[in-house]
Each structure stands twice: as structure tokens, then as C-alpha cells.
Design a protein around this motif. Structure first.
Motif, PDB file in Angstrom:
ATOM      1  N   LEU A 263       0.843  -1.199   0.000  1.00 28.79           N
ATOM      2  CA  LEU A 263       0.000   0.000   0.000  1.00 28.79           C
ATOM      3  C   LEU A 263       0.872   1.241   0.000  1.00 28.79           C
ATOM      4  CD1 LEU A 263      -2.406  -1.323   2.759  1.00 28.79           C
ATOM      5  CD2 LEU A 263      -2.856  -1.327   0.311  1.00 28.79           C
ATOM      6  N   TYR A 264       0.485   2.234  -0.804  1.00 29.55           N
ATOM      7  CA  TYR A 264       1.304   3.444  -0.963  1.00 29.55           C
ATOM      8  C   TYR A 264       0.406   4.665  -1.116  1.00 29.55           C
ATOM      9  CZ  TYR A 264       3.947   7.021  -3.513  1.00 29.55           C
ATOM     10  OH  TYR A 264       4.502   8.206  -3.931  1.00 29.55           O
ATOM     11  N   SER A 265       0.798   5.762  -0.461  1.00 30.00           N
ATOM     12  CA  SER A 265       0.166   7.056  -0.683  1.00 30.00           C
ATOM     13  C   SER A 265       1.249   8.100  -0.906  1.00 30.00           C
ATOM     14  CB  SER A 265      -0.712   7.464   0.504  1.00 30.00           C
ATOM     15  OG  SER A 265      -1.221   8.776   0.311  1.00 30.00           O
ATOM     16  N   GLU A 266       1.007   8.945  -1.856  1.00 28.57           N
ATOM     17  CA  GLU A 266       1.992   9.977  -2.160  1.00 28.57           C
ATOM     18  C   GLU A 266       2.036  11.048  -1.078  1.00 28.57           C
ATOM     19  OE1 GLU A 266       1.736  13.343  -5.359  1.00 28.57           O
ATOM     20  OE2 GLU A 266       2.568  11.560  -6.329  1.00 28.57           O
ATOM     21  N   SER A 267       0.855  11.470  -0.555  1.00 27.53           N
ATOM     22  CA  SER A 267       0.833  12.610   0.360  1.00 27.53           C
ATOM     23  C   SER A 267       0.080  12.384   1.651  1.00 27.53           C
ATOM     24  CB  SER A 267       0.224  13.832  -0.358  1.00 27.53           C
ATOM     25  OG  SER A 267       0.987  14.157  -1.493  1.00 27.53           O
ATOM     26  N   ALA A 268      -0.824  11.411   1.693  1.00 27.96           N
ATOM     27  CA  ALA A 268      -1.649  11.207   2.884  1.00 27.96           C
ATOM     28  C   ALA A 268      -1.185   9.974   3.653  1.00 27.96           C
ATOM     29  CB  ALA A 268      -3.115  11.056   2.483  1.00 27.96           C
ATOM     30  N   THR A 269      -1.833   9.720   4.786  1.00 28.41           N
ATOM     31  CA  THR A 269      -1.604   8.467   5.492  1.00 28.41           C
ATOM     32  C   THR A 269      -1.983   7.319   4.569  1.00 28.41           C
ATOM     33  OG1 THR A 269      -2.096   9.513   7.601  1.00 28.41           O
ATOM     34  CG2 THR A 269      -2.239   7.120   7.510  1.00 28.41           C
ATOM     35  N   ALA A 270      -1.119   6.338   4.428  1.00 29.93           N
ATOM     36  CA  ALA A 270      -1.358   5.277   3.450  1.00 29.93           C
ATOM     37  C   ALA A 270      -2.534   4.392   3.845  1.00 29.93           C
ATOM     38  CB  ALA A 270      -0.102   4.442   3.262  1.00 29.93           C
ATOM     39  N   VAL A 271      -2.653   4.054   5.139  1.00 31.21           N
ATOM     40  CA  VAL A 271      -3.762   3.228   5.631  1.00 31.21           C
ATOM     41  C   VAL A 271      -4.451   3.992   6.748  1.00 31.21           C
ATOM     42  CG1 VAL A 271      -4.412   1.031   6.662  1.00 31.21           C
ATOM     43  CG2 VAL A 271      -2.519   1.128   5.030  1.00 31.21           C
ATOM     44  N   TYR A 272      -5.731   4.318   6.537  1.00 30.33           N
ATOM     45  CA  TYR A 272      -6.439   5.175   7.489  1.00 30.33           C
ATOM     46  C   TYR A 272      -7.763   4.528   7.871  1.00 30.33           C
ATOM     47  CZ  TYR A 272      -8.268   9.412   9.649  1.00 30.33           C
ATOM     48  OH  TYR A 272      -8.758  10.326  10.538  1.00 30.33           O
ATOM     49  N   ALA A 273      -7.921   4.227   9.175  1.00 30.77           N
ATOM     50  CA  ALA A 273      -9.170   3.685   9.698  1.00 30.77           C
ATOM     51  C   ALA A 273      -9.805   4.719  10.609  1.00 30.77           C
ATOM     52  CB  ALA A 273      -8.918   2.389  10.455  1.00 30.77           C
ATOM     53  N   LEU A 274     -10.994   5.152  10.255  1.00 33.06           N
ATOM     54  CA  LEU A 274     -11.714   6.158  11.039  1.00 33.06           C
ATOM     55  C   LEU A 274     -12.671   5.448  11.987  1.00 33.06           C
ATOM     56  CD1 LEU A 274     -12.217   9.215  11.415  1.00 33.06           C
ATOM     57  CD2 LEU A 274     -13.993   9.020   9.674  1.00 33.06           C
ATOM     58  N   PHE A 275     -12.437   5.573  13.291  1.00 32.58           N
ATOM     59  CA  PHE A 275     -13.244   4.941  14.349  1.00 32.58           C
ATOM     60  C   PHE A 275     -13.166   3.412  14.304  1.00 32.58           C
ATOM     61  CE2 PHE A 275     -15.613   8.853  13.163  1.00 32.58           C
ATOM     62  CZ  PHE A 275     -15.281   9.593  14.275  1.00 32.58           C
ATOM     63  N   GLY A 276     -12.190   2.870  13.607  1.00 30.20           N
ATOM     64  CA  GLY A 276     -12.098   1.421  13.488  1.00 30.20           C
ATOM     65  C   GLY A 276     -10.721   0.907  13.851  1.00 30.20           C
ATOM     66  N   ASP A 277     -10.636  -0.398  14.066  1.00 31.53           N
ATOM     67  CA  ASP A 277      -9.377  -1.052  14.396  1.00 31.53           C
ATOM     68  C   ASP A 277      -8.685  -1.535  13.125  1.00 31.53           C
ATOM     69  OD1 ASP A 277     -10.054  -0.729  17.089  1.00 31.53           O
ATOM     70  OD2 ASP A 277     -11.092  -2.667  17.142  1.00 31.53           O
ATOM     71  N   ILE A 278      -7.380  -1.680  13.209  1.00 33.29           N
ATOM     72  CA  ILE A 278      -6.591  -2.244  12.124  1.00 33.29           C
ATOM     73  C   ILE A 278      -5.921  -3.504  12.636  1.00 33.29           C
ATOM     74  CG2 ILE A 278      -4.671  -1.877  10.531  1.00 33.29           C
ATOM     75  CD1 ILE A 278      -5.245   1.125  10.691  1.00 33.29           C
ATOM     76  N   ASP A 279      -6.250  -4.651  12.014  1.00 32.20           N
ATOM     77  CA  ASP A 279      -5.711  -5.941  12.432  1.00 32.20           C
ATOM     78  C   ASP A 279      -4.951  -6.573  11.279  1.00 32.20           C
ATOM     79  OD1 ASP A 279      -6.915  -5.726  14.952  1.00 32.20           O
ATOM     80  OD2 ASP A 279      -8.771  -6.634  14.225  1.00 32.20           O
TER      81      ASP A 279
END
Length: 534
Positions: A263-279
């Protein structure tokens, strides 16, 4: 001091939570049978034999199963109406792909006009369009792609977005499906009610600001799949959750079961979870952002288990961060050029953590997936700690391993660069054996010569010349009862014989003993000699 998230990225989150379709949409109850199925502008429901010719192939509709079969179809639809599509339908529809099928459209590829379920199975389909590749941007409309190969180009035009695939409901990609949406201007993948990618492959890439490569107002689940997603813009590669709903919708992100995700983003957070968990569980994940954090959970947690994660972020930001805590168990976490936001309240067990160019083993990690120690990185295995490479794992060691504890190779494949070997002791006959890969490395040690012979391997010093070191020019007088002794620096084991006047003496005429070599001519023999020098 590092920041958790750039304020600009938060602005994007607050302003772009709603996925805007091409047309205003009204939610209808989804009928079981479609009342409209158009192929290339032709109503196939009322067509002869429910069949439409499509270039060298055909499109055939079966009312009994709501199945539209594309058989090597070549559809070229040039009507300039953004609400239409090369295939336009309402209700539920199954599309079966036979052979190689193509859709070229000045508007949309496959477009659903009200809530219903679309399922695509079979062989392959290539879509080159302007707006939606495949889209039903209506709440409750699910899309399933089951064991089909689909390649979509969606260019967009003016204020209209190019969208690869959008389901107003759940988007499910499963059972060996292969999806390529790497030539999409705005939104490659949207599943408003959720995205499920199972046992499949997805390549997604977008190019326009503020549009994520993979977007859901709900959750994204990736299982046993290969996923590569790039956002060449000010938006994440994966973006979940919705703060404009009441209550806000949590967007969980789960990557599991042997998935391989980049996963890649040029300018923003590459992986973004709003109000959620990342597993992340039992998977290999590589995440990078050139101008922000790599992985961020806002009002959620981050949990990584039995995985290999490589995270790279802009130097002012943490690689991974979560407002409600981080848990790492059995993880190889490589934070390139920066570090994770780990505090004493977070959990790190049996893991390898690398920050910048310094790494450390915590507990007794067992690595179960292929890993690489980067060039220039020093990994310390502390005392009372072990690092185990599990059977079949490939460990590429291009850095330096500081072995204070134990490295255990459990039938793994360990590949050390020439400068990366560690441990072992060289001798004058054998090179050091690397404690990591088991191969010899470095140079032999020089011989340790004493008295012309190596004390380790018995090699002969080619420059050694034996000399009399004691007793040279000795004097013996006739009638003396004692013999005449002299000592050579030659090794006792190298003694061969004694010569006088170039004649070998009988062994009964002398004694010889070690230390280095001490020869004593017997008095009886000396009495036989005439006056002279020995």
C-alpha cells in the motif's frame, strides 16, 4: 517531536466521507427480476431469443436465472450520456463471462440503476470507459466478482469521476478473482457497506487528489489475497469509516490468512481507519507514505500478529499510530527511516522491532514468513533472548546481526551478504562458520609456528632452519664418564638421525629426548674419535 497525523489529512477525512455518484440516487426496494437489461443500447429482454450480436461474439439473457452471458462479446457503446452504460440494468443480475470479452464505452461499462445484486463469474472482461467501469452507487446494492478476470480503465472527464468498481452495498471479490483497476482517475474500488477480498488478487491505482484507491464507509477485509493499492494523491491507499453518519460508522481494516499486501500514498496516510481497528494477522504487509504516516487508526487500535510489516513514513511522522493502543505479537516490524508510536502502555511480545537503522529482538520471536534485514541495519539479539527462523522461511541478511543471545535456524533458508556473516571462529586450517547461514566466510588465520611447526595443524614453517641452540662447539675430554650433549630448536617429532663426518651414527651411540631435541653422544662412542671438532 513526531505528530500522529497531519492536519491536512484530517481535513480530507471530514470533507470527503460521502462517496458522490454521477447522478442523484433514490433508494428503491430491489426487485428480484430486472425490468431493464440493455446491451449496447438494445433491450435484450424483448429481443429475439434474448440475444444481441456484439462484434465477433454475443450477449444472451436467460430470464429463468437472471443471467446475462457474454460470449467473446465486443461491445462498443458511444452514446454520450453519463447515466447510461454499455450494459444497463435494474434489479438483480448475474453476468457469466465466456472467453475474452471487451467493453468500450463513452460513458459507463456496466451500470445498475437501482438497488439489486450484481454477480459476475467466468472468464475475462476488459472495460475501457469514462465514468463507472462497474457501478451500482445505490445503498444496499451488492456486487460480487467470483473467479473472474476483470481489467478496467476509467478516465473521468471534467467534473465527473472515473470509478473502477463501486457497490452501494458490499463489494465482494472472491475465489480466485483477478482485478486490475490501475488506470482509474479517481476511485478504483468502492464498497460503501464494506469490501471483502478473499482468495483473490487486486491491483488498484488512482491519480487525482482526495480520492482513495480502496474506499469503504464500513470495513475492509482482506484474506489470503494479494493486494497492491497506490494513491498518487493526497488520499490514502485504504480509507475506511464515516464520521458524517449518526452515529459515526467504524471502518475496521483486517488483513489476514497469508495475504501479501502493498500500500502506498503519495501525500496522505497510506492506511487510514476512522473509528475502526486495524488488524494484521499471518500476513506480509508493506506500507509507505512519502509525506505522512504509514498506518493510522483514529479512535481505534492496531494489532499485528505473526506477520511481517515494513512501514515507511515521512520523517516528521510515526510509521504506525493508534489513539487506543498498539499490540505486536510475533511480528517483524521494520520501520524505515523513522519509528512506530510505541509507549510503555502498548504490548510488544516475541517480536523484532527495527527503527531507522537499529533493531532489537524482544522476547523469543519465531519468524514464520520471509524477511530481509536491510543493508546498514544492526539487529541485536540480547542475552537471554533467541531469534528463530521457522522451517521454509527465507531470511535475507544484508545488515549486521549482533549475537549476544541465540539465533536458531529451524530449516530455514538463510542468505547472508558477504559482509553480513556473524559468529564462528576461524583457524589456520578452516574459515569461520557463520552462526546464521552456516557457510564459511572470511580468511584463514595465520599459522602459529613454534620451532618450525604450527602448534595447531603441524604445518611446517617453510622459512624455518634448525640450529643448535645449546651445546654448540662443546668440548669433551677423553676419559670423561659423561657424554656430550647439544640441543636443536627442531621439534622432537621431526628427529631423524645423527651424522658425524657425513656418516650416520648407530642409535646405540647416542640418546635423544624431547625439549626441543636434545641429543647426547655416549662416552663410549666419543672415546673412538680422534682429536677434532664436532
Amino acid at each position: 517531536m513526531k505528530h500522529k497525523l497531519r492536519s491536512r489529512a484530517l481535513t480530507v477525512v471530514l470533507s470527503l466521507m460521502l462517496i458522490i455518484g454521477l447522478m442523484p440516487a433514490t433508494v428503491f426496494a430491489a426487485p428480484v427480476n430486472p425490468t431493464t437489461v440493455q446491451v449496447n443500447g438494445t433491450d435484450i429482454l424483448n429481443g429475439t431469443d434474448h440475444t444481441v450480436s456484439c462484434g465477433r461474439g454475443t450477449a444472451t439473457y436467460d430470464p429463468g436465472t437472471n443471467t446475462l452471458t457474454l460470449n467473446n462479446a465486443e461491445i462498443n457503446y458511444q452514446q454520450n450520456d453519463n447515466s447510461a452504460g454499455a450494459i444497463l440494468f435494474n434489479g438483480d443480475l448475474n453476468i457469466n463471462l465466456v472467453g475474452e470479452n471487451t467493453i468500450t464505452s463513452a460513458t459507463c461499462g456496466i451500470r445498475g440503476t437501482n438497488a439489486g445484486a450484481l454477480t459476475i463469474t467466468g472468464d475475462s472482461l476488459t472495460i475501457d470507459c469514462t465514468y463507472y467501469g462497474i457501478g451500482i452507487p445505490i445503498a444496499g446494492a451488492d456486487i460480487t466478482i467470483d473467479d473472474a478476470d476483470i481489467d478496467i480503465t476509467a478516465k473521468g472527464v471534467n467534473d465527473f469521476t472515473g470509478v473502477g468498481i463501486q457497490a452501494g452495498g458490499v463489494l465482494s471479490i472472491k475465489n480466485g478473482a483477478y482485478i486490475d483497476v490501475t488506470d482509474v482517475s479517481h476511485h478504483p474500488i468502492i464498497g460503501n457497506a464494506g469490501i471483502e477480498i478473499t482468495d483473490s488478487t487486486l491491483y488498484a491505482q488512482q491519480y487525482t487528489d482526495y480520492y482513495a484507491a480502496i474506499r469503504s464507509e464500513n470495513s475492509v477485509f482482506i484474506s489470503n489475497s494479494t493486494v497492491e493499492a497506490r494513491a498518487n494523491s493526497e488520499s490514502p491507499a485504504i480509507w475506511t469509516g464515516n464520521d458524517l453518519s449518526s452515529p459515526p460508522t467504524p471502518g475496521h481494516i483486517t488483513i489476514s490468512n497469508g495475504s501479501d499486501v502493498t500500500l502506498y500514498s503519495e501525500s496522505a496516510t497510506a492506511v487510514y481507519a476512522l473509528f475502526g481497528d486495524i488488524d494484521i494477522e499471518n500476513s506480509a504487509v508493506e506500507v509507505s507514505s512519502e509525506d505522512n504516516a504509514a498506518i493510522y487508526s483514529y479512535e481505534g487500535t492496531i494489532s499485528m500478529t505473526d506477520s511481517v510489516v515494513k512501514a515507511q513514513a515521512y520523517s516528521d511522522y510515526y510509521t504506525i499510530s493508534a489513539t487506543k493502543g498498539i499490540s505486536l505479537t510475533g511480528v517483524w516490524l521494520d520501520n524505515v527511516d523513522n519509528e512506530a508510536s510505541l509507549s510503555d502502555s502498548d504490548t510488544v511480545e516475541n517480536s523484532v522491532i527495527i527503527d531507522y537503522e537499529q533493531g532489537r529482538a524482544v522476547g523469543n520471536p519465531v519468524i514464520t514468513r520471509d524477511v530481509e534485514l536491510r543493508n546498514g541495519v544492526k539487529l541485536t539479539i540480547p542475552e537471554q533472548t533467541s531469534l528463530t527462523m521457522a522451517e521454509g522461511v527465507v531470511f535475507k541478511n544484508n545488515g549486521t546481526v549482533n549475537l549476544k543471545g541465540n539465533f536458531i535456524n529451524n530449516n530455514a533458508i538463510v542468505l547472508c551478504a558477504d559482509s553480513s556473516h556473524a559468529g564462528g571462529t576461524a583457524t589456520c586450517t578452516a574459515k569461520a562458520v557463520c552462526a546464521l547461514c552456516g557457510n564459511e566466510y572470511g580468511d584463514l588465520l595465520p599459522h602459529n609456528f613454534e620451532n618450525g611447526k604450527c602448534i595447531v595443524c603441524d604445518a611446517i614453517d617453510p622459512d624455518f632452519k634448525p640450529v643448535i641452540i645449546t651445546g654448540a662447539n662443546g668440548i669433551w675430554q677423553k676419559g670423561s664418564k659423561d657424554g656430550l650433549s647439544f640441543t636443536s630448536n627442531a621439534a622432537f617429532t621431526d628427529f631423524l638421525k645423527v651424522q658425524v663426518d657425513n656418516k650416520d651414527l648407530d642409535a646405540s651411540d647416542y640418546t635423544v629426548k624431547e625439549g626441543s631435541t636434545i641429543v647426547t653422544l655416549k662416552a663410549e662412542y666419543l672415546e673412538t674419535l680422534s682429536l677434532g671438532k664436532l
